[in-house]
Design a protein around this motif. Structure first.
Motif, PDB file in Angstrom:
ATOM      1  N   ARG A 143       0.659  -1.439  -0.003  1.00  0.00           N
ATOM      2  CA  ARG A 143      -0.108   0.240  -0.370  1.00  0.00           C
ATOM      3  C   ARG A 143       0.886   1.438   0.298  1.00  0.00           C
ATOM      4  NH1 ARG A 143      -2.722  -2.689   4.843  1.00  0.00           N
ATOM      5  NH2 ARG A 143      -1.012  -3.719   4.860  1.00  0.00           N
ATOM      6  N   MET A 144       0.552   2.428  -0.767  1.00  0.00           N
ATOM      7  CA  MET A 144       0.684   3.796  -0.726  1.00  0.00           C
ATOM      8  C   MET A 144       0.805   4.372   0.609  1.00  0.00           C
ATOM      9  SD  MET A 144       1.454   6.734  -1.843  1.00  0.00           S
ATOM     10  CE  MET A 144       0.030   7.473  -3.025  1.00  0.00           C
ATOM     11  N   LEU A 145       1.992   5.523   1.147  1.00  0.00           N
ATOM     12  CA  LEU A 145       1.205   6.495   2.034  1.00  0.00           C
ATOM     13  C   LEU A 145       1.374   7.415   1.950  1.00  0.00           C
ATOM     14  CD1 LEU A 145       0.921   4.113   5.311  1.00  0.00           C
ATOM     15  CD2 LEU A 145      -1.132   4.945   4.168  1.00  0.00           C
ATOM     16  N   CYS A 146       0.776   8.809   1.932  1.00  0.00           N
ATOM     17  CA  CYS A 146       1.774  10.252   1.984  1.00  0.00           C
ATOM     18  C   CYS A 146       1.268  10.869   2.414  1.00  0.00           C
ATOM     19  CB  CYS A 146       1.826  10.398  -0.073  1.00  0.00           C
ATOM     20  SG  CYS A 146       2.756  11.727   0.210  1.00  0.00           S
ATOM     21  N   PRO A 147       1.563  11.372   3.512  1.00  0.00           N
ATOM     22  CA  PRO A 147       1.439  12.513   4.782  1.00  0.00           C
ATOM     23  C   PRO A 147       0.989  13.518   4.152  1.00  0.00           C
ATOM     24  CG  PRO A 147       3.710  12.492   4.262  1.00  0.00           C
ATOM     25  CD  PRO A 147       2.878  11.391   4.151  1.00  0.00           C
ATOM     26  N   PHE A 148      -0.063  14.424   4.556  1.00  0.00           N
ATOM     27  CA  PHE A 148      -0.325  15.882   4.546  1.00  0.00           C
ATOM     28  C   PHE A 148       1.061  16.394   4.724  1.00  0.00           C
ATOM     29  CE2 PHE A 148      -4.767  14.466   4.911  1.00  0.00           C
ATOM     30  CZ  PHE A 148      -4.995  14.668   3.135  1.00  0.00           C
ATOM     31  N   GLY A 149       1.070  17.569   4.183  1.00  0.00           N
ATOM     32  CA  GLY A 149       2.622  18.343   4.330  1.00  0.00           C
ATOM     33  C   GLY A 149       3.607  17.439   4.231  1.00  0.00           C
ATOM     34  N   ALA A 150       3.415  16.660   3.428  1.00  0.00           N
ATOM     35  CA  ALA A 150       4.638  16.080   3.090  1.00  0.00           C
ATOM     36  C   ALA A 150       6.179  16.204   3.134  1.00  0.00           C
ATOM     37  CB  ALA A 150       4.826  14.957   1.579  1.00  0.00           C
ATOM     38  N   GLN A 151       6.099  17.501   2.697  1.00  0.00           N
ATOM     39  CA  GLN A 151       7.897  18.433   2.816  1.00  0.00           C
ATOM     40  C   GLN A 151       7.907  18.460   4.075  1.00  0.00           C
ATOM     41  OE1 GLN A 151       7.086  23.104   0.388  1.00  0.00           O
ATOM     42  NE2 GLN A 151       9.479  22.274  -0.218  1.00  0.00           N
ATOM     43  N   GLU A 152       7.136  18.549   5.420  1.00  0.00           N
ATOM     44  CA  GLU A 152       7.336  19.152   6.591  1.00  0.00           C
ATOM     45  C   GLU A 152       8.148  18.102   7.532  1.00  0.00           C
ATOM     46  OE1 GLU A 152       4.359  22.395   5.531  1.00  0.00           O
ATOM     47  OE2 GLU A 152       4.313  20.312   4.839  1.00  0.00           O
ATOM     48  N   ALA A 153       6.859  16.756   6.745  1.00  0.00           N
ATOM     49  CA  ALA A 153       7.800  15.945   7.627  1.00  0.00           C
ATOM     50  C   ALA A 153       8.938  15.308   7.713  1.00  0.00           C
ATOM     51  CB  ALA A 153       7.052  14.431   6.578  1.00  0.00           C
ATOM     52  N   ILE A 154       9.716  15.523   7.010  1.00  0.00           N
ATOM     53  CA  ILE A 154      11.376  15.671   7.213  1.00  0.00           C
ATOM     54  C   ILE A 154      11.914  16.837   8.790  1.00  0.00           C
ATOM     55  CG2 ILE A 154      13.760  16.278   6.317  1.00  0.00           C
ATOM     56  CD1 ILE A 154      12.265  15.022   3.592  1.00  0.00           C
ATOM     57  N   ILE A 155      10.870  18.113   8.915  1.00  0.00           N
ATOM     58  CA  ILE A 155      11.347  18.815   9.777  1.00  0.00           C
ATOM     59  C   ILE A 155      10.752  18.323  10.861  1.00  0.00           C
ATOM     60  CG2 ILE A 155      11.151  21.105  10.264  1.00  0.00           C
ATOM     61  CD1 ILE A 155      13.059  20.841   8.133  1.00  0.00           C
ATOM     62  N   LYS A 156       9.979  18.082  11.234  1.00  0.00           N
ATOM     63  CA  LYS A 156       9.297  17.671  12.364  1.00  0.00           C
ATOM     64  C   LYS A 156       9.270  16.351  12.594  1.00  0.00           C
ATOM     65  CE  LYS A 156       4.690  19.353  11.033  1.00  0.00           C
ATOM     66  NZ  LYS A 156       3.393  19.537  10.626  1.00  0.00           N
ATOM     67  N   GLY A 157      10.203  15.109  12.136  1.00  0.00           N
ATOM     68  CA  GLY A 157      10.396  14.377  12.702  1.00  0.00           C
ATOM     69  C   GLY A 157      12.119  14.526  13.154  1.00  0.00           C
ATOM     70  N   ALA A 158      12.624  15.057  12.736  1.00  0.00           N
ATOM     71  CA  ALA A 158      13.879  15.621  13.072  1.00  0.00           C
ATOM     72  C   ALA A 158      13.894  16.084  14.180  1.00  0.00           C
ATOM     73  CB  ALA A 158      14.803  17.119  12.063  1.00  0.00           C
ATOM     74  N   VAL A 159      12.955  16.446  15.101  1.00  0.00           N
ATOM     75  CA  VAL A 159      12.796  17.432  16.446  1.00  0.00           C
ATOM     76  C   VAL A 159      13.025  15.817  17.225  1.00  0.00           C
ATOM     77  CG1 VAL A 159      11.931  18.840  17.708  1.00  0.00           C
ATOM     78  CG2 VAL A 159      11.503  19.384  15.177  1.00  0.00           C
ATOM     79  N   MET A 160      12.207  15.328  16.381  1.00  0.00           N
ATOM     80  CA  MET A 160      11.566  14.140  17.058  1.00  0.00           C
ATOM     81  C   MET A 160      12.921  13.296  17.384  1.00  0.00           C
ATOM     82  SD  MET A 160       8.014  12.509  15.755  1.00  0.00           S
ATOM     83  CE  MET A 160       7.994  10.621  16.986  1.00  0.00           C
ATOM     84  N   TYR A 161      13.658  13.075  16.759  1.00  0.00           N
ATOM     85  CA  TYR A 161      15.031  12.508  16.105  1.00  0.00           C
ATOM     86  C   TYR A 161      16.178  13.356  17.552  1.00  0.00           C
ATOM     87  CZ  TYR A 161      19.740  10.144  14.991  1.00  0.00           C
ATOM     88  OH  TYR A 161      20.522   9.653  14.316  1.00  0.00           O
ATOM     89  N   GLY A 162      16.329  14.438  17.106  1.00  0.00           N
ATOM     90  CA  GLY A 162      17.156  14.972  17.902  1.00  0.00           C
ATOM     91  C   GLY A 162      16.757  15.399  19.894  1.00  0.00           C
ATOM     92  N   LYS A 163      15.187  14.924  20.063  1.00  0.00           N
ATOM     93  CA  LYS A 163      15.362  14.779  21.563  1.00  0.00           C
ATOM     94  C   LYS A 163      15.292  12.835  21.352  1.00  0.00           C
ATOM     95  CE  LYS A 163      11.562  17.829  21.474  1.00  0.00           C
ATOM     96  NZ  LYS A 163       9.855  18.028  22.518  1.00  0.00           N
TER      97      LYS A 163
END
Length: 549
Positions: free
Chosen positions: A380-400
């Protein structure tokens, strides 16, 4: 403010800084402008618009760098690398990157401090997360870390406050927590990323420059394990834009288009911005013809005549109409490259449940439909709304919580040069060294980690070594990497030296009965080694240097 706040910098671009120019995009373009003295002048849309308003003579003196992230892709970097500006002039790549990061650092600090009611924070009050493509070579990652240190984001004593997050990993972390209504859906069926241990999925980070693909498995506790070494190409969304420009050049002729591009760059910039919006839809599109392009064309012939010899485009009262089929053709090369990479992964023995599409290019309906058509029967194919911002938001999680990516695949085989007892049946005669303790074979490659091997995020591997002479007072460790699994000698083909360290062994009283402990950390984006002489507790430290100069 939370003192553990993470400031996230993405080399894909910064948070949007272009509203005053009429551009509504989630991120500013990677664009920086220097004056004739190679001093920083403008960044992002400010840089683009300032440059386009200059006269030709003035523009020749300045240095405009656009999409320069791609200048680091696919290269073994060194500190002397130069990159070319739009007018053909060159500057130090390290300076271009450093000034970009400096601008973003200062912009972030100003934004925070303007809202601090009197308190003033500095760079050292934050952990900074720098996002990079996973397919970048290790030298590129080191290059970025050194540039960040040069800007004062961190210092040699606060290096741990700079976290490097790989873009598909960051996006994967963010998407794992999204509910079903957090994803784009082409049907009435809503899905979310399965969290059950053992779930395997592909992450395809489709950006403007690169396509960055890896495979993750969900572990007990929700952490991720990388199953497949990052792969990809440089065929991102910017290639679609270039195909569109090439098509306009075909319509209006080379010399007319070159004149337009040279004379009205600001107008062209706005046209390309308009195209970036309409290109996401899988349908016929209509783009208003810029005034000056129409004026140049009309001076030569009736503008409708330019469309007589091309297929897929027509003129309609001031607008250029492009058929859905022609729009799709602009995507052909990019889609072919993505398909090839995904099919390579399918050849492996994985149990892929999903393909997760992220990045700005993933907002394209043409791309999503293509992936669904090619691979929808297998997963199955999944694409989040705001696919461009997903990296930035996930980077905050990774930093923590960097432990959320539990392990990665080693991109190379790493090892050191050692000596062992000489064996005439297997060792080369020219490698022989004789001393009072016997015969030794020099330059043996001892493997520390193998290419494709799983390496924990904070894993340290320990090895013990002994001297080859009773009166030996120091030991040199030389580090190498290769794409081969286990070569015999360090001077064979395909091995690259990475650096060395020397540890003192001043206490020789126990002769050959001494040990040196070598500890190597592989799991982070850098490799570090510490050698310790057990008897004297003398230590030597080395951070592996992936850049040649």
């Amino acid at each position: 403010i939370d003192m553990h706040t993470r400031c996230v910098i993405s080399v894909c671009g910064a948070p949007c800084l272009g509203k005053e120019h009429g551009f509504e995009t989630p991120k500013t373009p990677t664009c920086i402008l220097f004056n004739e003295d190679e001093e920083f002048f403008k960044f992002g849309y400010d840089a683009k618009m300032a440059y386009t308003k200059m006269s030709n003579q003035e523009a020749k003196k300045y240095y405009l760098f656009e999409n320069f992230k791609m200048s680091l892709y696919g290269k073994q970097l060194n500190r002397n690398l130069t990159i070319e500006a739009t007018n053909g002039k060159s500057m130090s790549a390290m300076k271009v990157i450093t000034e970009t990061l400096r601008y973003l650092k200062e912009h972030a600090l100003k934004t925070v401090n303007d809202n601090m009611a009197g308190a003033k924070l500095t760079a050292s009050d934050f952990t900074w997360v720098l996002t990079l493509p996973a397919i970048w070579d290790a030298s590129s990652k080191q290059f970025m870390r050194e540039a960040a240190t040069e800007t004062g984001i961190v210092t040699e004593r606060t290096v741990d406050k700079l976290v490097i997050a790989l873009e598909p990993e960051a996006a994967s972390l963010w998407c794992k927590k999204l509910p079903s209504d957090g994803f784009v859906t082409e049907t009435s069926v809503k899905e979310k990323l399965e969290q059950a241990p053992g779930t395997q999925y592909i992450v395809a980070d489709c950006g403007g420059g690169t396509i960055d693909i890896t495979v993750h498995e969900v572990l007990d506790g929700g952490a991720l394990k990388e199953l497949y070494k990052a792969s990809g190409n440089g065929l991102g969304g910017q290639l679609v834009d270039q195909k569109f420009k090439n098509f306009l050049k075909e319509i209006f002729s080379d010399d007319l288009w070159d004149e337009y591009e040279r004379t009205y760059p600001a107008e062209l910039q706005r046209m390309m911005y308009g195209f970036s919006i309409v290109k996401c839809a899988d349908e016929d599109v209509e783009i208003s013809c810029p005034f000056n392009l129409g004026e140049l064309a009309q001076k030569r012939q009736n503008i409708e005549m330019f469309f007589k010899t091309v297929q897929g485009a027509s003129w309609d009262e001031g607008a250029i109409k492009i058929s859905k089929e022609k729009m799709r053709s602009f995507y052909d090369e990019s889609l072919s490259g993505i398909t090839k990479n995904l099919k390579e992964i399918q050849k492996e023995d994985f149990r892929i449940s999903y393909i997760l599409l992220v990045g700005g290019f993933a907002s394209s309906e043409i791309l999503r439909k293509h992936i669904t058509k090619q691979f929808g029967k297998q997963c199955r194919m999944l694409c989040p709304f705001g696919a461009q911002e997903a990296i930035i938001k996930g980077a905050v999680m990774y930093g923590k919580r960097p432990e959320l990516v539990a392990s990665r695949k080693s991109a190379f085989t790493y090892g050191i040069s050692v000596s062992e007892r000489f064996d005439e049946s297997k060792h080369k005669a020219e490698k022989l060294l004789s001393n009072k303790e016997g015969k030794w074979c020099l330059d043996i490659f001892k493997q520390m980690v193998k290419i494709g091997e799983d390496v924990g995020w904070d894993e340290t591997r320990e090895h013990m070594f002994s001297p080859i002479a009773a009166d030996q007072t120091s030991c040199v460790f030389r580090f190498f990497r290769t794409e081969r699994e286990n070569p015999m000698y360090v001077d064979e083909w395909g091995l690259d030296p990475l650096g060395s360290c020397t540890v003192a062994m001043p206490d020789t009283r126990r002769g050959m009965n001494r040990n040196i402990k070598l500890e190597i950390t592989f799991g982070s984006t850098e490799i570090k080694a510490t050698a310790t002489d057990i008897d004297s507790n003398s230590t030597a430290f080395v951070k592996i240097d992936f850049m040649s100069s």
